[in-house]
Every structure is written in structure tokens, then in C-alpha cells.
Design an enzyme around this catalytic site. Structure first.
Site, short mmCIF file in Angstrom:
data_model
loop_
_atom_site.label_atom_id
_atom_site.label_comp_id
_atom_site.label_asym_id
_atom_site.label_seq_id
_atom_site.Cartn_x
_atom_site.Cartn_y
_atom_site.Cartn_z
N GLU A 100 6.64 51.38 -0.55
CA GLU A 100 5.61 51.70 -1.54
C GLU A 100 6.23 52.36 -2.77
OE1 GLU A 100 1.64 52.20 1.17
OE2 GLU A 100 2.67 54.01 0.56
N CYS A 157 7.23 56.74 -9.18
CA CYS A 157 7.62 57.49 -7.99
C CYS A 157 8.23 56.47 -7.02
CB CYS A 157 6.37 58.15 -7.43
SG CYS A 157 6.60 59.09 -5.94
N CYS A 159 11.15 57.83 6.97
CA CYS A 159 11.87 59.08 6.70
C CYS A 159 12.22 59.74 8.01
CB CYS A 159 10.99 60.00 5.86
SG CYS A 159 11.85 61.49 5.30
N CYS A 207 8.68 66.19 8.31
CA CYS A 207 7.78 67.24 7.79
C CYS A 207 6.38 67.02 8.36
CB CYS A 207 7.75 67.21 6.26
SG CYS A 207 9.35 67.56 5.52
N CYS A 241 3.43 65.45 6.15
CA CYS A 241 3.71 64.25 5.35
C CYS A 241 3.38 62.98 6.13
CB CYS A 241 5.18 64.25 4.94
SG CYS A 241 5.62 62.84 3.92
N GLY A 244 10.84 58.66 2.00
CA GLY A 244 12.26 58.86 2.29
C GLY A 244 12.83 60.16 1.76
N GLU A 245 13.99 60.51 2.28
CA GLU A 245 14.71 61.70 1.82
C GLU A 245 15.92 61.20 1.01
OE1 GLU A 245 14.70 65.15 1.68
OE2 GLU A 245 16.61 64.72 0.70
N SER A 271 11.77 70.94 -2.08
CA SER A 271 10.48 71.08 -1.38
C SER A 271 10.57 72.32 -0.51
CB SER A 271 10.21 69.84 -0.53
OG SER A 271 10.19 68.71 -1.38
N HIS A 326 7.87 75.05 0.11
CA HIS A 326 6.62 75.10 0.87
C HIS A 326 6.38 76.35 1.72
CE1 HIS A 326 6.15 71.13 -0.62
NE2 HIS A 326 6.83 70.51 0.28
N ASN A 328 -2.23 67.55 0.50
CA ASN A 328 -3.11 66.44 0.84
C ASN A 328 -3.18 66.31 2.35
OD1 ASN A 328 -3.91 65.11 -1.72
ND2 ASN A 328 -1.70 65.07 -2.00
N CYS A 359 0.77 62.83 -3.45
CA CYS A 359 1.96 63.37 -2.77
C CYS A 359 1.83 63.33 -1.27
CB CYS A 359 2.15 64.83 -3.14
SG CYS A 359 2.76 65.04 -4.77
N1 SAH Z 1 11.94 63.80 1.04
C1 SAH Z 1 11.86 64.33 -0.27
C2 SAH Z 1 11.07 63.48 -1.26
C3 SAH Z 1 9.81 62.81 -0.79
S1 SAH Z 1 8.35 63.76 -0.65
C4 SAH Z 1 11.33 65.75 -0.24
O1 SAH Z 1 10.96 66.21 0.82
O2 SAH Z 1 11.33 66.41 -1.26
C5 SAH Z 1 7.87 64.24 -2.27
C6 SAH Z 1 7.12 65.56 -2.29
O3 SAH Z 1 5.82 65.46 -1.70
C7 SAH Z 1 7.84 66.66 -1.53
O4 SAH Z 1 7.78 67.86 -2.25
C8 SAH Z 1 7.01 66.76 -0.27
O5 SAH Z 1 7.19 67.97 0.40
C9 SAH Z 1 5.63 66.56 -0.83
N2 SAH Z 1 4.61 66.25 0.18
C10 SAH Z 1 4.77 65.57 1.33
N3 SAH Z 1 3.60 65.49 1.99
C11 SAH Z 1 2.68 66.13 1.25
C12 SAH Z 1 1.28 66.36 1.41
N4 SAH Z 1 0.61 65.92 2.46
N5 SAH Z 1 0.65 67.03 0.43
C13 SAH Z 1 1.33 67.48 -0.67
N6 SAH Z 1 2.63 67.27 -0.86
C14 SAH Z 1 3.32 66.61 0.09
#
Ligand code: SAH
Length: 342
Positions: A90, A103, A110, A114, A117, A157-158, A212, A214, A288, A331
């Protein structure tokens, strides 16, 4: 057959020499690929017929088929691209006042796990090649006819778990003879793969690093992000400070606010302590909710209080506008659904 877009310019020169061609042919091919947007090798009319034939029999152009395209009420567009072999990825296009931002995904699924996610839980299908990363941008520009000015590695992905291909893709995107997007318009986001943060600092690429974060203590962060068990907050913050010292670049910290989890004033206080004196910016994201996830969005009131506390205590913080939530493009919502579904 190799995808010709997997090579950066220097590599393409070497490749052409290895098949008995002159290195300047690489520059011509690069121009056809990234500036003239040739759809076939036959379009490359300043190459000899025999070279075009050689290219056709040895390389692909790596184009994707659009499997699905969803357009949000706010104009955000989500694409599902077919990679062949039953794999799909995507990509999201967002319109901001400062230009179109894409994006991109860096992997098929991935491995970071997390908890909040949507990419967690889908089978990991491997790394994208550099060509497949770059192709996302080419396909979106081709489909929309619009110019992309910013690129964020925040799709599935990371990126730092696919380090070499991501760096190579950035070199193609950034090269004035390639896609010519300035490094300052390219952001790489990581969940905190510490050794690769040091590698990135040494690359001499002026892209923006997003972390990230959090959560501000190990217990909470580990409960949200298993990567914290490998590289804890102290190690991560040290890497960030070293990165800033080595590159003199500001880091952007992502902080997704989840109700009654990481959104109270105590968390904001800890965050101020953690980032005190650093060249940093905080991006607050209303989390989200995902299917079967335990986190829900903080209230607007809490999000604003959190931001104000940070701003009042010397930390620049902004709230990220939510885009594309009606098409599951916000996100952390990106998820490669089973292609046979709906
Ligand atoms: N793997 C990388 C990039 C992909 S995620 C990373 O972790 O940074 C892109 C961003 O979206 C990251 O900051 C991630 O933590 C955030 N993200 C993932 N799931 C989310 C959610 N459910 N709500 C808000 N942000 C989220």
C-alpha cells in the site's frame, strides 16, 4: 531478470560496463527512467537498437499494476499495488498546503510487532527492493498526473530493517539526475533500530529522521513496542543525541496518544525531561484504533492539553492532522488485506 530501477546511478554505470557498454549510457537510461518516465525500453530512442534489445532481454522496468485505489473525502488516495507472486503493498498520497506527500512502504508487512499498528499480524513477506520503493512514487505520479514534493517512509514496514534498499532508494530519489527530490523533503521513520540510526548518521544524506517514541519509560514503551526490549529508551535517546551531534539535524519524535495509556500530564512531564535541550520536534498523533486493538484515541481536550504542556515547557509540538481515516489510510492503518477479500 533484475529490475533496472534497483540500481542507483553509480551501480548502473558499473552494470553497463559489465555488459560491455559505456558508462555514459547509464546517465541516458537514468534520464529516460526518472525524468522522461519511459514506459518501455523501446521508448529510449537515443540508445542503439542493439542496446535496447540487450536491456529488454536482461532487465525489467518493474512497473506495478494498480489492484485497488481508494479516494478519501479529504482527497487522500490509497493505492494497493500488485507486486506479482501474490504480494501487494500500500502507498498513500496526501495533499498538504506545502505540497503532495507520498507515504511509501518499505517492506511487505513488518517484523517490529508494535501493538497499536495494523501492520502487525500480517505475514511478513520480505523486503521491498529499491526499485519497488521508487516505483511507488512513479506509479502515483503517473496515475494522478501530479508532482510529489515530499516523501515519508511511514507506510508498511520498518525502513531501518531494510536499510540498504531504503538508502539506495533515497539515493535514486534524491539524485538530481534521478527524481531530484531534495533530501530535506524525505523523512525516514523508525521504531528505534539503534545501530541503524548510527549508520544513517554516517551516510551524509540530509533526510529527516523521525523516531516513533510513543512512551517515555521502558515499562510503557515495551508494552506498546517490543523493539524496546532490544533497544531501550536510554540507548535510543543516546543514539538520537549522537545523531543530532553528528548531523546537526533536528529529530522529529512521533507520539501517538492513546486514552488513559500515555496521554496524561505525567507522561507530558516525562517527555519534557527526556527531550530537554535537544534539537527536537514532537508530532502528536491521535492514535487510530485498529481491529482487536486495545488502544483508543485520546480525547481532543487531552491532546490539546498535552500539546500545550509541551509547548509551554520549551518543546515544540504539533498535532498531526488526520487524513484518509475513512479509507483506512491514516497512520498505522495500512494493512495489506487478503487480495481475495471484498
Ligand atoms: N516502522 C516505522 C515506520 C512505519 S509506521 C516506524 O515505526 O516509525 C509510521 C508511523 O505511524 C509510526 O510513527 C508509527 O508508530 C505510527 N503508527 C502506527 N500505528 C499507529 C496507529 N494505530 N495510530 C497512530 N499512529 C500509528
Amino acid at each position: 531478470m533484475r529490475n533496472i530501477k534497483d540500481y542507483n546511478l553509480d551501480e548502473l554505470k558499473e552494470e553497463l560496463v559489465s555488459i560491455g557498454e559505456k558508462p555514459f549510457r547509464a546517465e541516458q537510461i537514468f534520464k529516460w527512467l526518472y525524468q522522461d518516465r519511459a514506459n518501455t525500453f523501446d521508448d529510449m530512442t537515443n540508445l542503439s537498437l542493439s542496446l535496447r534489445e540487450k536491456l529488454k532481454s536482461n532487465y525489467t522496468l518493474g512497473d506495478f499494476k494498480i489492484l485497488r485505489k481508494l479516494v478519501s473525502k479529504d482527497g487522500t488516495i490509497k493505492y494497493l499495488f500488485d507486486l506479482g507472486n501474490d504480494n501487494a503493498i500500500e502507498t498513500v498520497l496526501m495533499e498538504y498546503h506545502h505540497g503532495n506527500t507520498i507515504c511509501v512502504s518499505s517492506q511487505i508487512g513488518c517484523r517490529m510487532g508494535c501493538k497499536f499498528c495494523a501492520s502487525t499480524g500480517i505475514a511478513f513477506g520480505g523486503n521491498l527492493t529499491s526499485g519497488q520503493i521508487v516505483q511507488q512514487l512513479l506509479e502515483v505520479e503517473k496515475d494522478t498526473g501530479s508532482k510529489i514534493s515530499n516523501i515519508v517512509f511511514m507506510g508498511i514496514g520498518e525502513p531501518l530493517d531494510n536499510y540498504d534498499n531504503v538508502i539506495n532508494a533515497i539515493r535514486i530519489i534524491n539524485n538530481p539526475k534521478g527524481l531530484n527530490i531534495g533530501a530535506r523533503h524525505i523523512s525516514v521513520s523508525t521504531s528505534g533500530v539503534v545501530p541503524r540510526i548510527y549508520d544513517l548518521a554516517k551516510e551524509n544524506i540530509q533526510c529527516t529522521l523521525s523516531i516513533s517514541l510513543h512512551a517515555t519509560n521502558n515499562e510503557k514503551r515495551s508494552s506498546m513496542m517490543p523493539v524496546n526490549n532490544m533497544y531501550n529508551i536510554e540507548e535510543l535517546m543516546k543514539a538520537c543525541k549522537d545523531y543530532i551531534a553528528m548531523t546537526n539535524k533536528r529529530i522529529s519524535f512521533e507520539y501517538a496518544l492513546a486514552k488513559d495509556n500515555n496521554d496524561n500530564l505525567e507522561d507530558a512531564k516525562e517527555l519534557v525531561k527526556l527531550l530537554h535541550g535537544m534539537l527536537a520536534h514532537v508530532n502528536l498523533i491521535p492514535i487510530n484504533s485498529i481491529e482487536n486493538g486495545k488502544y483508543t484515541k485520546s480525547t481532543n481536550e487531552n491532546i490539546i492539553k498535552f500539546r500545550d504542556y509541551l509547548n509551554d515547557h520549551g518543546i515544540v509540538a504539533t498535532i498531526r492532522r488526520e487524513l484518509g481515516s475513512d479509507i483506512d489510510a491514516a497512520c498505522g492503518q495500512l494493512r495489506k488485506k487478503n487480495l481475495k477479500e471484498d
